[in-house]
Design a protein around this motif. Structure first.
Motif, PDB file in Angstrom:
ATOM      1  N   SER A  36       0.623  -0.535  -0.067  1.00  0.00           N
ATOM      2  CA  SER A  36       0.160   0.226   0.151  1.00  0.00           C
ATOM      3  C   SER A  36       0.916   1.278   0.175  1.00  0.00           C
ATOM      4  CB  SER A  36      -1.207   0.068   1.140  1.00  0.00           C
ATOM      5  OG  SER A  36      -0.878   0.452   2.001  1.00  0.00           O
TER       6      SER A  36
ATOM      7  N   THR B 292       2.583   4.469 -17.654  1.00  0.00           N
ATOM      8  CA  THR B 292       1.852   4.927 -17.078  1.00  0.00           C
ATOM      9  C   THR B 292       0.540   5.593 -18.363  1.00  0.00           C
ATOM     10  OG1 THR B 292       3.845   6.753 -17.534  1.00  0.00           O
ATOM     11  CG2 THR B 292       2.913   5.747 -14.837  1.00  0.00           C
TER      12      THR B 292
ATOM     13  N   GLY C 119       3.138   1.534  -2.160  1.00  0.00           N
ATOM     14  CA  GLY C 119       4.187   1.539  -2.934  1.00  0.00           C
ATOM     15  C   GLY C 119       5.237   0.910  -3.016  1.00  0.00           C
TER      16      GLY C 119
ATOM     17  N   PRO D 132      -2.510  -0.476  -8.378  1.00  0.00           N
ATOM     18  CA  PRO D 132      -3.766   0.516  -7.664  1.00  0.00           C
ATOM     19  C   PRO D 132      -3.784   1.988  -8.235  1.00  0.00           C
ATOM     20  CG  PRO D 132      -2.314  -0.803  -6.096  1.00  0.00           C
ATOM     21  CD  PRO D 132      -1.898  -1.225  -6.911  1.00  0.00           C
ATOM     22  N   ASP D 133      -3.081   2.391  -9.063  1.00  0.00           N
ATOM     23  CA  ASP D 133      -3.006   3.815  -9.343  1.00  0.00           C
ATOM     24  C   ASP D 133      -3.423   3.543 -10.564  1.00  0.00           C
ATOM     25  OD1 ASP D 133      -0.999   2.448 -10.638  1.00  0.00           O
ATOM     26  OD2 ASP D 133       0.248   4.129  -9.967  1.00  0.00           O
ATOM     27  N   GLY D 134      -3.083   2.404 -11.690  1.00  0.00           N
ATOM     28  CA  GLY D 134      -4.190   2.314 -12.866  1.00  0.00           C
ATOM     29  C   GLY D 134      -2.472   2.301 -13.981  1.00  0.00           C
ATOM     30  N   SER D 135      -1.675   2.343 -13.549  1.00  0.00           N
ATOM     31  CA  SER D 135      -0.209   2.382 -14.024  1.00  0.00           C
ATOM     32  C   SER D 135       0.522   0.179 -14.146  1.00  0.00           C
ATOM     33  CB  SER D 135       0.732   2.675 -13.496  1.00  0.00           C
ATOM     34  OG  SER D 135       1.237   1.734 -11.972  1.00  0.00           O
TER      35      SER D 135
END
Length: 376
Positions: free
Chosen positions: A59, A371, A61, A343-346
């Motif tokens: 979580s 990204t 990173g 989780p950040d969409g990358s």
């Protein structure tokens, strides 16, 4: 060897590898690439890796990833930690397609620091695979307990992918270890997708009483992911062509070694058909990921080893059919072992050019970070 001595030796070896790579007349990999015909910018997150196999992200990173020769590495705040958090020793073995393979972090990793790994070991002259739980403290990992043991192993067809599903259960792909008959034997763990609780106990709702077997008739499944409506997908290597992407259902029989390709499925109507097959071509599909957000939202991505490409499968609204397939990054980075949706969409991609079957390029092996490109 103490940590200081190991760090010095490791740094010296890394420098020699980098010097060797600079002398090779093969395609250089730039730090950031934006002209690959995809709606993502591609950055090299880490290079000069040794057969990276799988990864997971905490979580905060921090990235944890396995290298097949037997080390778990860590990237924190964008920097590759110079020392492994653990190096596996005997009875661990790195032979053929085996070694240190899958990794997944516990859902409560922030509190308990548990991580699960799958690896090969030798006992009595035989190779087996097991899943163990480790605990990480202050950048070091140690054994906590064995979760499931004595999965038949071999120099080929070891499976190796582990993931925690939406139901909180641990799923494990086990290859047939080069013995196809084991895939149809419900008393063997080979040629199966296995499902256990996080402590290794058998879930009460497994399809076969008191058994970790969730599905069977698999040759060499190397990727699992969940998509819309928690549909479970798995990638699988065929013997020669006929690689597959399957929807996994509890208790399902996927036919190996009794069927190979669609021409023999007609004789076995109870076997589960793949949603897509490579036919006579060979993809060697490995890790897969379902993209929830971003330019490729709703697609199932499939990393290909032999195919040296990334497949993007557009799925139907219910996730049960493939409506379109795009071939991406063909021959751009060589063999692709895993694709990971963050989780950040990358996205992250691990290459596998130093595994003895690829042609290493400068900097190989790589962890690539994709990204979404900002709209102009």
């Amino acid at each position: 060897m103490n940590k200081a001595a190991y760090y010095i030796l490791y740094s010296m070896l890394q420098k020699k590898v980098q010097q060797f790579n600079r002398t090779q007349n093969t395609r250089p990999v730039s730090k950031t690439e934006t002209d690959l015909g995809i709606p993502y910018d591609v950055e090299t997150a880490a290079d000069n890796l040794r057969i990276p196999w799988a990864m997971d992200i905490a979580s905060d990173g921090t990235i944890y990833f396995t290298e097949r020769p037997g080390e778990i590495r860590m990237i924190r705040d964008g920097e590759l930690y110079p020392m492994p958090i653990i190096r596996f020793g005997l009875p661990f073995v790195d032979v053929g397609e085996g070694g240190l393979m899958g990794i997944v972090l516990d859902p409560d990793f922030d509190e308990n620091r548990f991580m699960y790994v799958m690896y090969s070991y030798e006992d009595g002259g035989q190779i087996f695979n097991r899943v163990a739980r480790l605990v990480e403290r202050e950048n070091e990992a140690s054994y906590d307990r064995i979760i499931i043991d004595r999965i038949p192993g071999s120099r080929v067809n070891d499976g190796g992918r582990i993931k925690i599903g939406p139901d909180g259960k641990l799923y494990i792909t086990a290859g047939d270890s080069g013995n196809g008959d084991l895939a149809q034997d419900l008393n063997s763990l080979a040629g199966k997708i296995l499902r256990v609780n996080l402590d290794g106990s058998i879930p009460e709702d497994n399809p076969f009483p008191d058994s970790p077997v969730y599905s069977y008739g698999h040759r060499n499944p190397q990727g699992i992911a969940w998509g819309i409506n928690n549909t479970m997908y798995a990638s699988e290597h065929g013997q020669s062509g006929y690689d597959e992407i399957n929807i996994i259902v509890p208790g399902g029989n996927y036919g190996w070694p009794l069927v190979r390709g669609p021409e023999t499925l007609e004789e076995h109507p109870d076997f589960i058909r793949p949603i897509i097959s490579s036919g006579d071509s060979t993809w060697a599909p490995a890790g897969i990921a379902y993209v929830e957000e971003g330019p490729w939202a709703g697609r199932l991505l499939v990393a290909n080893l032999r195919g040296q490409q990334l497949l993007a499968l557009t799925l139907s609204d219910d996730g049960q059919e493939v409506q379109n397939m795009e071939i991406l990054l063909k021959d751009t980075y060589g063999r692709l072992r895993d694709v990971y949706y963050a989780p950040d969409g990358s996205l992250y991609i691990l290459t596998s050019n130093t595994d003895g079957r690829g042609t290493p390029r400068p900097g190989d092996d790589l962890m690539l970070h994709l990204t979404p490109r900002a709209e102009s």
